[in-house]
Scaffold this motif. Structure first.
Motif, PDB file in Angstrom:
ATOM      1  N   LEU A 132       0.816  -1.210   0.000  1.00 36.41           N
ATOM      2  CA  LEU A 132       0.000   0.000   0.000  1.00 36.41           C
ATOM      3  C   LEU A 132       0.848   1.257   0.000  1.00 36.41           C
ATOM      4  CD1 LEU A 132      -2.817  -0.898   2.567  1.00 36.41           C
ATOM      5  CD2 LEU A 132      -3.145  -0.345   0.169  1.00 36.41           C
ATOM      6  N   ASN A 133       2.022   1.177   0.607  1.00 38.61           N
ATOM      7  CA  ASN A 133       2.844   2.367   0.787  1.00 38.61           C
ATOM      8  C   ASN A 133       3.256   2.983  -0.546  1.00 38.61           C
ATOM      9  OD1 ASN A 133       4.296   4.197   2.519  1.00 38.61           O
ATOM     10  ND2 ASN A 133       6.163   3.209   1.816  1.00 38.61           N
ATOM     11  N   ASN A 134       3.575   2.165  -1.546  1.00 41.66           N
ATOM     12  CA  ASN A 134       4.038   2.683  -2.831  1.00 41.66           C
ATOM     13  C   ASN A 134       2.967   3.487  -3.574  1.00 41.66           C
ATOM     14  OD1 ASN A 134       6.625   1.657  -2.527  1.00 41.66           O
ATOM     15  ND2 ASN A 134       6.064  -0.320  -3.402  1.00 41.66           N
ATOM     16  N   PRO A 135       1.747   2.896  -3.837  1.00 43.48           N
ATOM     17  CA  PRO A 135       0.738   3.710  -4.524  1.00 43.48           C
ATOM     18  C   PRO A 135       0.295   4.917  -3.715  1.00 43.48           C
ATOM     19  CG  PRO A 135      -0.182   1.604  -3.817  1.00 43.48           C
ATOM     20  CD  PRO A 135       1.300   1.512  -3.637  1.00 43.48           C
ATOM     21  N   THR A 186      -7.760 -14.978  -3.120  1.00 37.70           N
ATOM     22  CA  THR A 186      -6.700 -15.485  -2.250  1.00 37.70           C
ATOM     23  C   THR A 186      -5.335 -15.364  -2.905  1.00 37.70           C
ATOM     24  OG1 THR A 186      -8.306 -17.051  -1.337  1.00 37.70           O
ATOM     25  CG2 THR A 186      -5.981 -17.437  -0.827  1.00 37.70           C
ATOM     26  N   ALA A 187      -5.251 -15.630  -4.209  1.00 36.02           N
ATOM     27  CA  ALA A 187      -3.973 -15.487  -4.915  1.00 36.02           C
ATOM     28  C   ALA A 187      -3.486 -14.047  -4.867  1.00 36.02           C
ATOM     29  CB  ALA A 187      -4.116 -15.954  -6.363  1.00 36.02           C
ATOM     30  N   ALA A 188      -4.414 -13.094  -4.972  1.00 41.44           N
ATOM     31  CA  ALA A 188      -4.021 -11.686  -4.891  1.00 41.44           C
ATOM     32  C   ALA A 188      -3.493 -11.340  -3.510  1.00 41.44           C
ATOM     33  CB  ALA A 188      -5.229 -10.792  -5.235  1.00 41.44           C
ATOM     34  N   ILE A 189      -4.097 -11.911  -2.465  1.00 41.15           N
ATOM     35  CA  ILE A 189      -3.651 -11.663  -1.101  1.00 41.15           C
ATOM     36  C   ILE A 189      -2.238 -12.214  -0.890  1.00 41.15           C
ATOM     37  CG2 ILE A 189      -4.043 -12.309   1.307  1.00 41.15           C
ATOM     38  CD1 ILE A 189      -5.912 -10.141   0.357  1.00 41.15           C
ATOM     39  N   VAL A 190      -1.943 -13.378  -1.444  1.00 45.76           N
ATOM     40  CA  VAL A 190      -0.648 -14.031  -1.227  1.00 45.76           C
ATOM     41  C   VAL A 190       0.449 -13.438  -2.119  1.00 45.76           C
ATOM     42  CG1 VAL A 190       0.560 -16.276  -1.249  1.00 45.76           C
ATOM     43  CG2 VAL A 190      -1.826 -16.157  -0.560  1.00 45.76           C
ATOM     44  N   SER A 191       0.066 -12.671  -3.125  1.00 41.43           N
ATOM     45  CA  SER A 191       1.042 -12.194  -4.110  1.00 41.43           C
ATOM     46  C   SER A 191       2.186 -11.416  -3.477  1.00 41.43           C
ATOM     47  CB  SER A 191       0.344 -11.330  -5.167  1.00 41.43           C
ATOM     48  OG  SER A 191      -0.237 -10.178  -4.570  1.00 41.43           O
ATOM     49  N   ARG A 225      -5.419   0.934  -7.514  1.00 42.60           N
ATOM     50  CA  ARG A 225      -4.564  -0.106  -6.942  1.00 42.60           C
ATOM     51  C   ARG A 225      -4.818  -0.262  -5.446  1.00 42.60           C
ATOM     52  NH1 ARG A 225       1.426   1.278  -8.392  1.00 42.60           N
ATOM     53  NH2 ARG A 225       1.772  -0.523  -7.042  1.00 42.60           N
ATOM     54  N   VAL A 226      -4.918   0.867  -4.743  1.00 40.86           N
ATOM     55  CA  VAL A 226      -5.173   0.812  -3.299  1.00 40.86           C
ATOM     56  C   VAL A 226      -6.512   0.142  -3.025  1.00 40.86           C
ATOM     57  CG1 VAL A 226      -5.632   2.195  -1.246  1.00 40.86           C
ATOM     58  CG2 VAL A 226      -3.744   2.815  -2.752  1.00 40.86           C
ATOM     59  N   THR A 227      -7.537   0.547  -3.766  1.00 35.83           N
ATOM     60  CA  THR A 227      -8.873  -0.018  -3.576  1.00 35.83           C
ATOM     61  C   THR A 227      -8.870  -1.520  -3.858  1.00 35.83           C
ATOM     62  OG1 THR A 227      -9.894   2.080  -4.202  1.00 35.83           O
ATOM     63  CG2 THR A 227     -11.283   0.114  -4.301  1.00 35.83           C
TER      64      THR A 227
END
Length: 341
Positions: free
Chosen positions: A103-106, A200-205, A169-171
């Motif tokens: 989250l910090n980057n965007p 779940t795949a997005a969370i683990v990315s 991206r943040v959302t």
């Protein structure tokens, strides 16, 4: 190394007790964080505090489970249900610091772009005020050049585009986290297995970055009744186990985790396959046993696969299989499309 990465490294060396760690994290934030990294630092500190509290609660529940043989089946199931929630919370805690960093980057470039907008708007208003006092096109053109109005208008369009992408991206990150972590209260509802896999795949990315490529091969699986929160937990355990196995190899190139879905004989089927070290023959017989783990002390409770098996086989009346050899491990679970629970 970035400030936030250094801060997370210092958090990892903190005390184990949650109360002591909270004081330690607060002291770190006061001394070593800048205003630009305060949001991510606070998120990371909160995640580590919650993880330590979860471990304390899990340790307590492990003691309760060991004494549960003398209790009724109803009480055992109640304790197990609580443990499922605690294991899920612990997994989320491990992922939260990585998500905060993502989250910090965007957020950083969104904040920077809007600071630029603020500065530009001051120049635009100065230009307008000056024009009102100006006489003639020639002087107005000179003022336009002086305040660089043409450049500002072009930059403003680009800034809005970048900012919109940043907010998207943040959302997306937050929505994926909320979709994964939602508590369904034990209810079965019509849903999409493919959506659960994608979420779940997005969370683990974040955990898989530089370690593994997660490939999704999703078949035409119709919506059916299942508990999305519990199946998300099964998927998280399987994918995260594969990523951690690959990470333990310390390979020079990224490994591969492949998640497939399809239907077969009235069942929705999902498999998670990796090209990691494999599982030894003696451990294959114990992979679903409670409290069995090959991870170092403090890095695993040995309950992830046991809970996953319980969710699939008992809660959903499905089936769970595992195959492994050096260089390949394959977990497959099946859920009935026509549920009878």
């Amino acid at each position: 190394m970035s400030d936030i990465a250094q801060f997370i490294g210092m958090l990892e060396s903190g005390p184990e007790a949650s109360d002591e760690f909270a004081s330690y994290a607060k002291l770190l934030m006061e001394k070593y964080t800048s205003p630009e990294t305060l949001f991510a630092a606070r998120a990371a500190a909160d995640a580590y505090i919650e993880l330590k509290r979860s471990r304390e609660r899990t340790a307590y529940l492990e003691v309760l489970l060991k004494d549960a043989e003398s209790r009724s089946c109803e009480n055992v199931y109640a304790a197990r249900s609580v443990m499922i929630r605690q294991e899920k919370l612990a997994a989320l805690g491990q992922l939260a610091s990585g998500i905060a960093h993502e989250l910090n980057n965007p957020i950083g470039f969104v904040a920077g772009n809007f600071e630029a907008l603020k500065s530009y708007s001051i120049s635009v208003w100065s230009y307008i005020e000056a024009l009102e006092k100006a006489a003639g096109k020639e002087k107005a053109a000179g003022l336009r050049a002086k305040y660089k109005i043409d450049n500002i208008l072009q930059d403003t369009k680009d800034i809005f585009t970048e900012s919109a992408d940043g907010f998207k991206r943040v959302t997306g990150i937050v929505n994926n986290l909320l979709a994964f972590a939602r508590i369904d209260g034990g209810s079965f509802k019509t849903g999409s297995l493919n959506s659960s896999v994608q979420t779940t795949a997005a969370i683990v990315s974040g955990q898989a970055k530089f370690v593994a490529v997660i490939e999704l091969i999703l078949g035409d699986v119709p919506d059916f009744e299942f508990n999305a929160g519990e199946i998300n937990q099964v998927l998280l355990n399987l994918i995260l186990n594969s990523v951690q196995a690959l990470k333990g190899q310390k390979r020079e190139t990224a490994g591969r985790v492949t998640v497939r879905t399809w239907t077969e004989d009235g069942m929705a089927v999902c498999s998670v396959e990796d090209d990691g070290p494999g599982i030894s023959a003696e451990n294959m017989l114990r992979v679903f046993d409670p409290f069995f783990t090959t991870k170092p002390v403090g890095e695993g409770t040995g309950l992830g696969l046991n809970i996953s098996y319980d969710i699939v086989a008992h809660r959903h009346k499905g089936a769970f299989d595992v195959e492994s050899e050096p260089g390949r491990t394959l977990f497959t679970f099946r859920l009935p499309l026509g549920r009878e629970v």
